[in-house]
Design a protein around this motif. Structure first.
Motif, PDB file in Angstrom:
ATOM      1  N   SER A   1      33.499  35.884  42.256  1.00 11.75           N
ATOM      2  CA  SER A   1      33.967  36.027  40.886  1.00 11.75           C
ATOM      3  C   SER A   1      35.223  36.885  40.865  1.00 11.75           C
ATOM      4  O   SER A   1      35.514  37.619  41.824  1.00 11.75           O
ATOM      5  CB  SER A   1      32.870  36.715  40.052  1.00 11.75           C
ATOM      6  OG  SER A   1      33.332  37.118  38.782  1.00 11.75           O
ATOM      7  N   LEU A   2      35.943  36.815  39.752  1.00  8.22           N
ATOM      8  CA  LEU A   2      36.966  37.822  39.480  1.00  8.22           C
ATOM      9  C   LEU A   2      36.362  39.220  39.582  1.00  8.22           C
ATOM     10  O   LEU A   2      37.047  40.173  39.959  1.00  8.22           O
ATOM     11  CB  LEU A   2      37.537  37.601  38.077  1.00  8.22           C
ATOM     12  CG  LEU A   2      38.468  38.663  37.501  1.00  8.22           C
ATOM     13  CD1 LEU A   2      39.725  38.805  38.338  1.00  8.22           C
ATOM     14  CD2 LEU A   2      38.823  38.342  36.053  1.00  8.22           C
TER      15      LEU A   2
ATOM     16  N   TYR B   1      36.108  31.988  43.887  1.00  9.59           N
ATOM     17  CA  TYR B   1      36.379  32.963  42.840  1.00  9.59           C
ATOM     18  C   TYR B   1      36.526  32.250  41.502  1.00  9.59           C
ATOM     19  O   TYR B   1      37.291  31.294  41.384  1.00  9.59           O
ATOM     20  CB  TYR B   1      37.667  33.736  43.131  1.00  9.59           C
ATOM     21  CG  TYR B   1      37.638  34.522  44.421  1.00  9.59           C
ATOM     22  CD1 TYR B   1      37.213  35.842  44.450  1.00  9.59           C
ATOM     23  CD2 TYR B   1      38.051  33.942  45.621  1.00  9.59           C
ATOM     24  CE1 TYR B   1      37.194  36.568  45.634  1.00  9.59           C
ATOM     25  CE2 TYR B   1      38.044  34.662  46.809  1.00  9.59           C
ATOM     26  CZ  TYR B   1      37.612  35.969  46.815  1.00  9.59           C
ATOM     27  OH  TYR B   1      37.596  36.688  47.988  1.00  9.59           O
TER      28      TYR B   1
ATOM     29  N   SER C   1      37.084  33.133  37.198  1.00 12.70           N
ATOM     30  CA  SER C   1      37.200  34.038  36.068  1.00 12.70           C
ATOM     31  C   SER C   1      36.179  33.611  35.018  1.00 12.70           C
ATOM     32  O   SER C   1      35.275  32.824  35.292  1.00 12.70           O
ATOM     33  CB  SER C   1      38.627  34.005  35.519  1.00 12.70           C
ATOM     34  OG  SER C   1      38.767  34.963  34.475  1.00 12.70           O
ATOM     35  N   TRP C   2      36.308  34.117  33.814  1.00 12.80           N
ATOM     36  CA  TRP C   2      35.406  33.748  32.717  1.00 12.80           C
ATOM     37  C   TRP C   2      35.502  32.241  32.507  1.00 12.80           C
ATOM     38  O   TRP C   2      36.557  31.727  32.135  1.00 12.80           O
ATOM     39  CB  TRP C   2      35.788  34.478  31.443  1.00 12.80           C
ATOM     40  CG  TRP C   2      35.762  35.968  31.555  1.00 12.80           C
ATOM     41  CD1 TRP C   2      36.800  36.772  31.913  1.00 12.80           C
ATOM     42  CD2 TRP C   2      34.655  36.827  31.300  1.00 12.80           C
ATOM     43  NE1 TRP C   2      36.411  38.085  31.906  1.00 12.80           N
ATOM     44  CE2 TRP C   2      35.101  38.149  31.527  1.00 12.80           C
ATOM     45  CE3 TRP C   2      33.331  36.619  30.900  1.00 12.80           C
ATOM     46  CZ2 TRP C   2      34.271  39.252  31.363  1.00 12.80           C
ATOM     47  CZ3 TRP C   2      32.503  37.721  30.735  1.00 12.80           C
ATOM     48  CH2 TRP C   2      32.967  39.018  30.965  1.00 12.80           C
TER      49      TRP C   2
ATOM     50  N   ALA D   1      42.978  37.485  31.899  1.00 17.64           N
ATOM     51  CA  ALA D   1      41.566  37.765  32.158  1.00 17.64           C
ATOM     52  C   ALA D   1      40.733  37.836  30.885  1.00 17.64           C
ATOM     53  O   ALA D   1      39.519  37.974  30.967  1.00 17.64           O
ATOM     54  CB  ALA D   1      41.432  39.076  32.924  1.00 17.64           C
TER      55      ALA D   1
ATOM     56  N   GLN E   1      40.433  29.185  39.110  1.00 22.06           N
ATOM     57  CA  GLN E   1      41.616  29.262  38.256  1.00 22.06           C
ATOM     58  C   GLN E   1      42.779  29.706  39.144  1.00 22.06           C
ATOM     59  O   GLN E   1      42.659  30.702  39.869  1.00 22.06           O
ATOM     60  CB  GLN E   1      41.416  30.245  37.097  1.00 22.06           C
ATOM     61  CG  GLN E   1      40.434  29.765  36.026  1.00 22.06           C
ATOM     62  CD  GLN E   1      38.981  30.031  36.369  1.00 22.06           C
ATOM     63  OE1 GLN E   1      38.662  30.951  37.121  1.00 22.06           O
ATOM     64  NE2 GLN E   1      38.074  29.232  35.821  1.00 22.06           N
TER      65      GLN E   1
ATOM     66  N   LEU F   1      44.053  33.355  39.867  1.00 21.21           N
ATOM     67  CA  LEU F   1      43.242  34.333  40.596  1.00 21.21           C
ATOM     68  C   LEU F   1      43.811  34.633  41.982  1.00 21.21           C
ATOM     69  O   LEU F   1      43.644  35.748  42.496  1.00 21.21           O
ATOM     70  CB  LEU F   1      41.800  33.834  40.722  1.00 21.21           C
ATOM     71  CG  LEU F   1      40.971  33.849  39.443  1.00 21.21           C
ATOM     72  CD1 LEU F   1      39.663  33.105  39.647  1.00 21.21           C
ATOM     73  CD2 LEU F   1      40.702  35.275  38.982  1.00 21.21           C
TER      74      LEU F   1
END
Length: 298
Positions: A141-142, A183, A185-186, A212, A239, A242
Motif C-alpha cells: 500500500s501507499l 502498491y 493508494s486509496w 494522496a 496508480q 506511486l
C-alpha cells in the motif's frame, strides 16, 4: 531459468478474493485464460466470484492466519491443478483512529491478518512455487511508503509486508521464485468506502496533499496489477504516481509529523466523541473477519 509462462498458461491463487481487489483481479486473470483459485473467509461470496471466472475456477475457505489450514488448502489446490504458478497475498483488514482509543484486540488483528497472514501464505505456498519457478505478489500500500496518523495499525502492517517481501525475494531467487510488491493508494473498495463512512477520518483524509487525498477507480488499478503479474515485476504500482514516491519517502515521516500533528489536534474532540464507532475493522471484509473470529470462539 525458464521463461515466464503467459497468463493463459498459469494457475493463480489469490487470497482475500471475495470482494474488492482480489475479486476483480480473479475475474481479469480468468478472462486472460488463467485458472484461478480463490481463498478467503466468505464461502458464498467466493463461490459467486469463482462462478464468474469460468468452470476452471475454484474457491477455498481458509483464514490466512491459520497456517495449517493454509497448508492443507495449498496441497489441495496443487492436487486439483497439478501446479501453482502465482500466488497473490492480498487478504487484509484495517481499523482507523488514535492508538490510545483503539481496541487492542482489533489493532493486533490488523497486524495478524495483514502481516502474519502474509507470512503464513508464503510458508504454505512456497513449496509449490519452488516447484514451478513461480511468483509471489505481496499486496502492500501507499501506507508502506508513508506513515499516516490514525492509521498506525495498517501502516505498520503494510510496512511490514513490504520489508518481508523484499527480504524474501533475496532468499528464494536462487530457487527460481520471484517476489513482487504491489502498491495501491486509496482505491474504490469496500474497505475504503467503509473507512469513509467515518466522517472524522474522512475529514482527515481530505486534508492530505494531492494526489494522496483522492479515491482512485478500482478497474485501472487492478489492470496494472494484472500487467505486473504478467511481467513478474518486483514492484507494481496500481496508480502510476506511486512510483514517484519512492525517491522522496525518506522525507515523508518528518513532513507527516509536522502537518499531521496539527490535523489530529484539530480533530481530537471529534475523535474522542466518536471513538466507540471505530472499535472494529472497517468495511465488509473487516466485518467478515470479525464474524469468523466470533464463530471460532463459540
Amino acid at each position: 531459468m525458464s521463461a515466464t509462462p503467459p497468463l493463459s498458461a498459469q494457475v493463480v491463487v489469490i487470497t482475500g478474493a471475495a470482494r474488492g481487489v482480489g475479486a476483480l483481479l480473479a475475474r481479469k486473470l480468468a478472462r486472460r485464460g488463467a485458472e484461478v483459485a480463490l481463498v478467503g473467509l466468505e464461502p458464498e461470496e467466493l463461490k459467486a466470484v469463482a462462478a464468474e471466472c469460468g468452470p476452471a475456477a475454484t474457491s477455498w475457505e481458509a483464514d490466512v492466519t491459520d497456517l495449517e489450514a493454509l497448508r492443507a488448502v495449498a496441497r489441495q489446490i496443487q492436487d486439483r491443478y497439478g501446479r501453482i504458478d502465482t500466488v497473490v497475498a492480498n487478504a487484509g483488514i484495517a481499523i482507523g483512529g488514535p492508538l490510545q482509543d483503539s481496541d487492542p484486540r482489533a489493532f493486533d488483528r490488523v497486524i495478524e491478518v495483514n502481516l502474519l497472514g502474509s507470512v503464513a501464505t508464503a510458508r504454505a505456498f512456497l513449496p509449490a512455487l519452488v516447484e514451478s519457478g513461480g511468483y509471489l505478489l505481496q499486496i502492500a500500500s501507499l501506507a508502506a511508503i508513508t506513515p499516516a496518523p490514525l492509521m498506525s495499525a495498517y501502516c505498520a502492517s503494510k510496512a511490514g509486508v513490504e520489508a518481508f517481501a523484499h527480504s524474501l525475494r533475496a532468499e528464494v531467487a536462487y530457487q527460481g521464485v520471484k517476489v513482487g510488491v504491489g502498491y495501491l493508494s486509496w482505491t474504490d473498495t469496500d474497505m475504503v468506502r467503509g473507512a469513509d463512512q467515518d466522517t472524522v477520518l474522512a475529514q482527515m483524509r481530505s486534508h492530505l496533499p494531492w494526489p494522496a487525498n483522492k479515491t482512485y477507480p478500482l478497474d485501472p488499478a487492478v489492470e496494472r496489477l494484472v500487467a505486473g503479474i504478467g511481467r513478474r515485476s518486483p514492484h507494481v504500482y496500481a496508480q502510476a504516481w506511486l512510483r514517484g514516491m519512492q525517491p522522496i519517502r525518506w522525507a515523508l515521516p518528518g513532513l507527516i509529523a509536522a502537518v499531521g500533528s496539527r490535523e489530529v489536534a484539530r480533530l481530537a474532540p471529534q475523535l474522542k466523541a466518536t471513538m466507540t464507532a471505530r472499535l472494529r475493522p472497517v468495511g465488509a471484509g473487516g466485518a467478515a473477519d470479525s464474524a469468523a473470529r466470533s464463530a471460532a470462539t463459540e
